[in-house]
Design a protein around this motif. Structure first.
Motif, PDB file in Angstrom:
ATOM      1  N   GLU A 135       0.830  -1.205   0.000  1.00  0.00           N
ATOM      2  CA  GLU A 135       0.000   0.000   0.000  1.00  0.00           C
ATOM      3  C   GLU A 135       0.869   1.260   0.000  1.00  0.00           C
ATOM      4  O   GLU A 135       0.599   2.227  -0.729  1.00  0.00           O
ATOM      5  N   GLU A 136       1.931   1.238   0.793  1.00  0.00           N
ATOM      6  CA  GLU A 136       2.833   2.386   0.840  1.00  0.00           C
ATOM      7  C   GLU A 136       3.501   2.604  -0.518  1.00  0.00           C
ATOM      8  O   GLU A 136       3.630   3.742  -0.988  1.00  0.00           O
TER       9      GLU A 136
ATOM     10  N   ARG B 210       2.341   1.757  -3.470  1.00  0.00           N
ATOM     11  CA  ARG B 210       1.351   2.279  -4.432  1.00  0.00           C
ATOM     12  C   ARG B 210       1.172   3.788  -4.247  1.00  0.00           C
ATOM     13  O   ARG B 210       1.066   4.540  -5.222  1.00  0.00           O
ATOM     14  N   MET B 211       1.100   4.222  -3.000  1.00  0.00           N
ATOM     15  CA  MET B 211       0.890   5.646  -2.737  1.00  0.00           C
ATOM     16  C   MET B 211       2.075   6.469  -3.218  1.00  0.00           C
ATOM     17  O   MET B 211       1.928   7.630  -3.604  1.00  0.00           O
ATOM     18  N   GLU B 212       3.265   5.865  -3.216  1.00  0.00           N
ATOM     19  CA  GLU B 212       4.466   6.564  -3.669  1.00  0.00           C
ATOM     20  C   GLU B 212       4.723   6.374  -5.160  1.00  0.00           C
ATOM     21  O   GLU B 212       5.710   6.884  -5.691  1.00  0.00           O
ATOM     22  N   GLY B 213       3.844   5.593  -5.822  1.00  0.00           N
ATOM     23  CA  GLY B 213       3.987   5.374  -7.250  1.00  0.00           C
ATOM     24  C   GLY B 213       5.063   4.392  -7.630  1.00  0.00           C
ATOM     25  O   GLY B 213       5.505   4.363  -8.784  1.00  0.00           O
ATOM     26  N   ARG B 214       5.496   3.558  -6.682  1.00  0.00           N
ATOM     27  CA  ARG B 214       6.523   2.554  -6.968  1.00  0.00           C
ATOM     28  C   ARG B 214       5.870   1.250  -7.429  1.00  0.00           C
ATOM     29  O   ARG B 214       4.743   0.945  -7.031  1.00  0.00           O
TER      30      ARG B 214
ATOM     31  N   ASP C 195      -0.651  -0.849  11.082  1.00  0.00           N
ATOM     32  CA  ASP C 195       0.361  -1.834  10.671  1.00  0.00           C
ATOM     33  C   ASP C 195      -0.105  -2.728   9.539  1.00  0.00           C
ATOM     34  O   ASP C 195       0.534  -3.739   9.244  1.00  0.00           O
ATOM     35  N   GLY C 196      -1.222  -2.384   8.906  1.00  0.00           N
ATOM     36  CA  GLY C 196      -1.700  -3.206   7.799  1.00  0.00           C
ATOM     37  C   GLY C 196      -3.168  -3.537   7.959  1.00  0.00           C
ATOM     38  O   GLY C 196      -3.870  -3.007   8.834  1.00  0.00           O
TER      39      GLY C 196
END
Length: 868
Positions: free
Chosen positions: A504-505, A507-511, A758-759
């Motif tokens: 999820e992190e 995706r939010m950063e576009g990686r 934490d998820g």
């Protein structure tokens, strides 16, 4: 490899202990111009490897060379042994006559111990071909000789084969005894492939004895063993498909069978296994209500089995083909004759599936109005209702119910349906996983439908209510089995949360996240697998549904509206004021279509500027009321209303219907579930827990304001809102409010989640609670979405909470505007502070909202479940 004769001979047992190592060594032998005897062994080892794990054309080439080198070596026993291996390969390649000829020559050429090994392999070929009596005879002759020679490996193989043949004939106890004896022998050998095969066979035995969780566990263990050896698992796939279908996982079985067929084709593998996989795919497609796919797969399987001279298998494939054609709407006298012919053939072959074929013949005959023919076939099928595994007995009770219906006996129909569903209940409660319990109900759908049709014809509204309850939301009658002591499962779930949070992190950063997504899917499979292995411990609610008790609890003020669907039309059962009345409403299919239109409208209204859509949504609500309540809408009285819809209508926003818009309305999966919720007592102390997850558009604004209202509440936010901490605080709480992003997984409803620090907090996590909160409010999108499975069951977050002690839930069935949710939730808690139950507090909260499209749609999207 240039070792002596003994070392080369050791390659034969090595091929099933360490297949790839044996292949490498055999190829090395051939590179050093070996003597004829050694060349024969090396070619045989390569042929066995290719036969079982690779290309059948290469297998036959090497085995023929092994036969020729054996003849040059002048060893009759060596030639007999190779002929046996060649015969098995020919049978697997579909050349049945040539294979049996080779096996026969091997029996004649061999002597003593070698001859016994050849007899075993001919017995194996008889089993592949479906000639079970011949297989048992050859094994009977082989076992004493193998035992006397002290040949542990081949004795264990022979006992395993004999057990497998017993299973095919329905002799489960004999099979289990042979499997146990074989397992003792395997324990003292290094034959890892055979050991894996023994575990696989024990899984099949567990399934035949009715223990689906044990079967899944053993088959998964066998797969792990095969994976370590690097060998394909086509037979395992065939067996797992059978177990998956019994567990109600037909779509998964179809996918597994089709994948295995494609893999088998890619390596030029055994045509016998391909035919069996096609049959498994056909059965799965039939169970998944895909008659076109079932017809295609079964038709191809019939042709392959016929060409392979495998009458046993061909008869089973024809049964599936006829059933698929019937499901596609075909009706003819020829189809009746074909089904009857298959049934008689299955009787001749001693196949346990014969009652299923007689039931099919009887059902088609009834469709054509041939009652005498139907009675003859159904009477034979009905004999299986007294004995055998659960699904066989249910086949018998279904036949008995159809006989009674043809005879005009409502009492007979209902008695047969009751007895058949009792068998299903006993079977379901052996399953520990809520998913399996829910999906297994599909096996009783026909019985339940027959009972409802009979109840409707008899004209008794109370009787129809009883039978509507008999099969509705039965998976909620007991909590799922919890495995708190399973460290592997807990480890998988912790790893799953970590990977999901990292994905999820990213995706939010576009990686890119492909690797993380693959690992997430792997962990999901592992979690689900461990969960499905659990055997049921908790008993269901043994008390039968009592209409009188329901009416007493409803009193004069509350109305319960149960929507039963009979022959595609909604029957409204209005309960209250000491009576049950029946009204006929619209078609279920039309209501489903309208409900989807409403959901689309609510999604649009969640965004500012969509005011023009409001009249369209309201008009759809009026049409829904006509389809779902019909004339019953005029008889609801003035008090609270409890709606009990069928599973396929779980997404209806009931507060949108005109006659329910200003009422206190709650929803329950069944009347029985509502009664349990009504009689659930709140925990002592009544702790309040407020949870705020990350990433909310409003920052979870209502939680801050609610913390001021509930001065003693536990507030979990930011880094404190972790899954372990949240679960600890929720356990046994009186009231919980969770503001967190929600996601619903149509492909895996028990992985639907609330996002914590934490998820994801998934449904599987909630099922580990000893007691879920007495009341729980979920103020995020899609928390009231469910997957409809089985006969009329729902899988989702709300249905996970209800069997665990939650008496009331407020949740959302559609995307909503986060900002509009905040005042709705504050108003809801104001009502609770006044001592109101959740449904009444939600009604008042809606009324307190601004009268614009955005806030009205937000209020309609939330539903109160239960009775608290």
């Amino acid at each position: 490899m240039t070792a002596g004769s003994e070392a080369v001979q050791d390659l034969l047992p090595l091929v099933f202990a360490a297949p790839n190592e044996a292949l490498t060594k055999a190829e090395s032998v051939l590179r050093h111009r070996p003597e004829p005897l050694h060349a024969s062994v090396a070619h045989q080892v390569i042929g066995i490897w290719q036969r079982d794990f690779g290309d059948m054309r290469l297998a036959l080439r090497h085995l023929r060379r092994a036969r020729d080198w054996a003849a040059r070596a002048g060893s009759a026993d060596r030639e007999a042994d190779v002929l046996a291996t060649l015969g098995v390969a020919l049978v697997h390649s579909g050349r049945t006559r040539q294979g049996l000829d080779a096996l026969g020559r091997g029996v004649r050429r061999g002597t003593g111990h070698t001859r016994a090994r050849v007899l075993f392999r001919r017995a194996y070929s008889w089993w592949v071909l479906g000639h079970h009596r011949e297989a048992l005879e050859d094994v009977r002759r082989a076992v004493p000789v193998l035992r006397q020679a002290g040949d542990v490996i081949w004795t264990a193989r022979a006992l395993t084969l004999r057990a497998t043949v017993h299973l095919a004939l329905g002799a489960v106890e004999r099979a289990e005894a042979d499997f146990a004896s074989a397992e003792d022998l395997w324990a003292v050998t290094d034959q890892e492939h055979d050991k894996a095969d023994a575990v696989e066979s024990r899984g099949l035995a567990a399934f035949r004895s009715g223990d689906v969780p044990a079967a899944l566990r053993l088959l998964d263990e066998a797969e792990e063993r095969y994976a370590k050896l690097g060998t394909p698992t086509f037979m395992l796939s065939i067996r797992r498909c059978e177990v998956l279908m019994a567990a109600g996982l037909a779509a998964e079985a179809l996918a597994e069978a089709d994948t295995a067929v494609a893999e088998l084709d890619s390596i030029g593998g055994q045509s016998t296994r391909k035919a069996e996989l096609l049959l498994a795919a056909a059965r799965a497609a039939r169970q998944a209500d895909d008659p076109a796919t079932a017809t295609a797969r079964a038709g191809l399987a019939v042709r392959l089995f016929a060409g392979q001279r495998r009458a046993w298998w061909e008869a089973h494939a024809r049964l599936v083909l006829i059933g698929a054609r019937h499901a596609a709407g075909k009706r003819s006298g020829r189809l009746v004759r074909d089904a009857a012919a298959v049934a008689e053939r299955l009787v001749e072959l001693g196949a346990p599936a014969a009652p299923e074929a007689f039931l099919l013949a009887g059902r088609i005959a009834l469709d054509l109005g041939r009652t005498a023919d139907a009675e003859r076939h159904l009477a034979v099928a009905a004999r299986s209702r007294r004995n055998g595994p659960p699904l066989a007995r249910m086949t018998g009770w279904a036949a008995q119910a159809l006989r009674a219906r043809a005879a005009g006996s409502t009492r007979g129909v209902l008695e047969a349906c009751r007895r058949g569903l009792d068998v299903l209940d006993d079977h379901r409660m052996t399953l520990g996983a809520s998913e399996l319990r829910a999906r297994a109900t599909a096996q009783g759908a026909e019985l339940a439908a027959l009972a409802q049709q009979a109840a409707l014809r008899s004209g008794g509204a109370r009787r129809l209510l009883v039978w509507s309850e008999r099969w509705r939301a039965t998976a909620l009658s007991a909590p799922p089995t919890r495995p708190p002591a399973d460290p592997e499962l807990l480890s998988h779930m912790t790893a799953y949360r970590e990977i999901a949070a990292r994905a999820e992190e990213a995706r939010m950063e576009g990686r890119p996240v492909p690797a993380l997504e693959r690992e997430q899917r792997r962990l999901e499979r592992a979690i689900r697998s461990r969960t499905l292995h659990m055997r049921g411990e908790a008993r269901g609610d043994d008390t039968r549904f009592d209409v009188g008790r329901l009416l007493e609890r409803l009193g004069d003020g509350v109305r319960l509206v149960e929507l039963a669907v009979v022959d595609g039309r909604v029957q409204v059962l209005l309960c209250g004021q000491s009576r049950v009345r029946r009204f006929e409403a619209g078609l279920l299919a039309a209501a489903e279509t309208e409900a989807e239109h409403v959901q689309a409208g609510l999604r649009r209204l969640a965004h500012p500027g969509a005011q023009a859509r409001l009249p369209v949504v309201e008009a759809a609500g009026r049409r829904l009321e006509e389809l779902l309540l019909g004339p019953a809408a005029a008889h609801l009285g003035d008090g609270p209303v409890v709606i009990v819809p069928p599973g396929r209508l779980h997404r209806v926003p009931w507060a949108l219907l005109p006659s329910l818009r200003e009422r206190v309305v709650s929803v329950s999966p069944s009347a029985s579930s509502w009664l349990r919720a009504r009689e659930t007592r709140p925990p002592r102390g009544g702790r309040q827990v407020l949870v705020r997850g990350p990433g909310l558009a409003t920052g979870g604004a209502e939680v801050t304001r609610l913390a001021d209202r509930y001065s003693g509440a536990t507030v979990l936010e930011h880094g404190d809102a972790t899954v372990p901490r949240v679960l600890t605080e929720l356990d046994g709480a009186g009231l919980a409010h969770i503001a967190a992003h929600g996601t619903f997984r149509t492909d895996g409803p028990l992985f639907s989640a609330l996002r914590m620090a934490d998820g994801p907090l998934i449904v599987h996590d909630f099922e580990r609670l000893d007691r879920s909160p007495y009341r729980i409010i979920l103020s995020c999108c899609d928390t009231a979405r469910f997957a409809t499975v089985g006969a009329d069951e729902l899988l989702g977050l709300v249905t996970a909470l209800l069997p665990l002690g939650t008496a009331g839930v407020v949740a959302c069935s559609a995307p909503v505007n986060d900002a509009a949710v905040v005042p709705l939730m504050i108003a809801l808690h104001e009502g609770l502070a006044k001592g109101l139950p959740l449904p009444e507090a939600l009604r008042d909260a809606r009324s307190a909202m601004p009268d614009d499209a955005l806030h009205r749609a937000t209020g309609w999207a939330f539903t109160a479940f239960g009775a608290a």
